[in-house]
Design a protein around this motif. Structure first.
Motif, short mmCIF file in Angstrom:
data_model
loop_
_atom_site.label_atom_id
_atom_site.label_comp_id
_atom_site.label_asym_id
_atom_site.label_seq_id
_atom_site.Cartn_x
_atom_site.Cartn_y
_atom_site.Cartn_z
N UNK A 1 13.25 4.16 40.26
CA UNK A 1 13.74 4.78 41.49
C UNK A 1 12.63 4.85 42.54
N UNK A 2 11.41 5.16 42.12
CA UNK A 2 10.28 5.20 43.06
C UNK A 2 10.08 3.84 43.73
N UNK A 3 10.18 2.77 42.95
CA UNK A 3 10.00 1.42 43.51
C UNK A 3 11.21 1.04 44.37
N UNK A 4 12.41 1.40 43.93
CA UNK A 4 13.62 1.10 44.70
C UNK A 4 13.57 1.79 46.07
N UNK A 5 13.04 3.02 46.12
CA UNK A 5 12.97 3.75 47.38
C UNK A 5 11.99 3.11 48.36
N UNK A 6 11.12 2.24 47.84
CA UNK A 6 10.21 1.50 48.70
C UNK A 6 10.87 0.23 49.25
N UNK A 7 12.16 0.01 48.92
CA UNK A 7 12.90 -1.09 49.51
C UNK A 7 13.13 -2.28 48.59
N UNK A 8 12.95 -2.08 47.29
CA UNK A 8 13.09 -3.19 46.34
C UNK A 8 14.36 -3.06 45.49
N UNK A 9 14.88 -4.21 45.10
CA UNK A 9 15.91 -4.26 44.06
C UNK A 9 15.17 -4.28 42.73
N UNK A 10 15.34 -3.23 41.93
CA UNK A 10 14.65 -3.11 40.65
C UNK A 10 15.64 -3.40 39.53
N UNK A 11 15.25 -4.25 38.60
CA UNK A 11 16.12 -4.58 37.48
C UNK A 11 15.34 -4.45 36.18
N UNK A 12 16.02 -4.07 35.12
CA UNK A 12 15.37 -3.87 33.83
C UNK A 12 16.40 -4.02 32.72
N UNK A 13 15.91 -4.18 31.50
CA UNK A 13 16.77 -4.27 30.33
C UNK A 13 16.14 -3.51 29.18
N UNK A 14 16.96 -3.14 28.21
CA UNK A 14 16.45 -2.56 26.97
C UNK A 14 16.10 -3.70 26.02
N UNK A 15 14.85 -3.73 25.56
CA UNK A 15 14.45 -4.77 24.61
C UNK A 15 15.26 -4.67 23.33
N UNK A 16 15.36 -5.76 22.60
CA UNK A 16 16.05 -5.74 21.32
C UNK A 16 15.50 -4.61 20.44
N UNK A 17 16.41 -3.87 19.81
CA UNK A 17 16.00 -2.78 18.94
C UNK A 17 15.56 -1.54 19.68
N UNK A 18 15.82 -1.48 20.98
CA UNK A 18 15.45 -0.33 21.80
C UNK A 18 16.64 0.10 22.64
N UNK A 19 16.69 1.39 22.95
CA UNK A 19 17.72 1.90 23.85
C UNK A 19 19.12 1.55 23.39
N UNK A 20 19.88 0.95 24.29
CA UNK A 20 21.28 0.64 24.04
C UNK A 20 21.51 -0.83 23.67
N UNK A 21 20.45 -1.58 23.47
CA UNK A 21 20.58 -2.99 23.08
C UNK A 21 20.74 -3.12 21.57
N UNK A 22 21.34 -4.24 21.16
CA UNK A 22 21.46 -4.54 19.74
C UNK A 22 20.10 -4.78 19.12
N UNK A 23 20.06 -4.70 17.80
CA UNK A 23 18.83 -5.00 17.06
C UNK A 23 18.39 -3.84 16.20
N UNK B 1 13.13 4.50 18.58
CA UNK B 1 11.86 4.19 17.93
C UNK B 1 10.88 5.30 18.24
N UNK B 2 10.35 5.97 17.22
CA UNK B 2 9.42 7.06 17.48
C UNK B 2 8.22 7.04 16.55
N UNK B 3 8.31 6.29 15.47
CA UNK B 3 7.24 6.31 14.48
C UNK B 3 6.44 5.03 14.44
N UNK B 4 6.08 4.64 13.24
CA UNK B 4 5.21 3.49 13.03
C UNK B 4 5.99 2.18 13.16
N UNK B 5 5.39 1.13 13.73
CA UNK B 5 6.09 -0.15 13.80
C UNK B 5 6.20 -0.79 12.43
N UNK B 6 7.30 -1.51 12.15
CA UNK B 6 7.41 -2.23 10.89
C UNK B 6 6.29 -3.26 10.74
#
Length: 319
Positions: free
Chosen positions: A78-100, A220-225
């Motif tokens: 949002x901070x970058x968008x307010x500076x006039x940019x279109x900001x895009x992002x994704x959840x990496x595999x195994x993170x957030x709402x993405x599969x994995x 993901x909150x602990x140690x990486x596999x």
């Protein structure tokens, strides 16, 4: 600038507002969707832009390990968008709402492919806008790999606390590091890597650690596999031996007291890069996550980033 992080509290990044009220307050148009990647996995994507401003450029954001594209990262978007940019992002595999499988990244190239697939689609719909990559921590390493594969597709690269090298204080204890290849082969998802929780080493302000822990999409909150830890070490080796191939305009910001990603590796990447236009900012006393610092440091760090973006939009449009 005023980073929206200052409006958050430990229960919510949006303070006492709902997410929808937060966007309305900041005049942000927010969109979210899912895409199918080449492996038919559902990958969550989202974007942010101001409601009534002509766009200056595109900023593609890549989040770090244990994180996702929303929650705290959304505040930076949002901070970058307010500076006039279109900001895009994704959840990496195994993170957030993405599969994995949660936190399981045995091959970084699959994640790089997801990023380029989505970011290329955004750039295709806005072909006249200059485009920049912004990556934090693991996202910085991924962004760097994207630029090495798409050398002339980006107008600039911003690395914030990037994983160019893992701190010796955060690596697996000897002899586990030497045994990682065996562990990764026998039990790739076995979380045997001994390290302290990432958030405890990343966010200086304690209330922000609690905010991280309250993320409802945190998987993901602990140690990486084992296989993931081995892949991270391999990626750092690859970056060290190929960073001299970077030619894109480059900004590196890093905390000198980063105990997760070694700032000296970021300095090496900066010094090695072939980029004729490159800037390095090492902040004394700053930990791994710039957004986890006190207000004055957050403003200084992200002010540096937004100022660099503004300068390089002008340079890109003059070419």
């Amino acid at each position: 600038m005023s980073h929206p992080m200052h409006q958050a509290h430990e229960e919510s990044p949006y303070g006492n507002l709902t997410r929808e009220e937060f966007f309305k307050k900041h005049q942000i148009i927010h969109q979210e969707n899912f895409m199918l990647n080449k492996k038919k996995m559902k990958i969550f994507t989202q974007s942010w832009r101001l409601d009534s401003t002509q766009l200056k450029g595109i900023v593609a954001m890549v989040h770090g390990y244990t994180s996702d594209s929303g929650w705290i990262n959304e505040l930076t978007a949002v901070a970058i968008a307010k500076a006039g940019f279109l900001v895009c992002a994704l959840d990496l595999q195994g993170h957030g709402r993405s599969d994995g499988l949660g936190g399981h990244i045995p091959n970084i190239q699959f994640v790089v492919n997801d990023c380029t697939q989505y970011f290329d689609s955004v750039k295709f719909n806005q072909p006249k806008l200059p485009a920049f990559l912004y990556g934090e921590s693991l996202g910085g390493a991924i962004s760097l790999l994207i630029c090495l594969q798409q050398s002339y597709a980006w107008d600039g690269l911003i690395l914030n606390g990037a994983m160019c090298g893992i701190s010796a204080k955060f690596k697996p204890m000897w002899p586990l590091e030497k045994l990682l290849p065996v562990a990764a082969f026998i039990a790739p998802t076995w979380k045997i890597v001994v390290s302290k929780p990432v958030a405890s080493r990343s966010y200086k302000e304690e209330w922000k650690r609690r905010l991280v822990a309250n993320n409802p999409n945190r998987r993901v909150s602990g140690k990486p596999p084992a296989a993931t830890a081995l892949e991270f070490l391999r990626v750092c080796d690859y970056i060290r031996t190929h960073c001299h191939e970077l030619e894109v305009p480059l900004l590196i910001v890093h905390g000198e007291e980063d105990l997760v990603c070694d700032y000296r590796a970021a300095v090496y990447a900066y010094e090695s890069a072939a980029s004729k236009d490159k800037t390095l900012k090492i902040f004394p006393g700053v930990w791994h996550m710039l957004v986890g610092e006190p207000k004055e440091t957050v403003e200084l760090g992200f002010g540096t980033i937004l100022s660099w973006l503004g300068d390089h939009v002008s340079k890109a449009k003059s070419l």
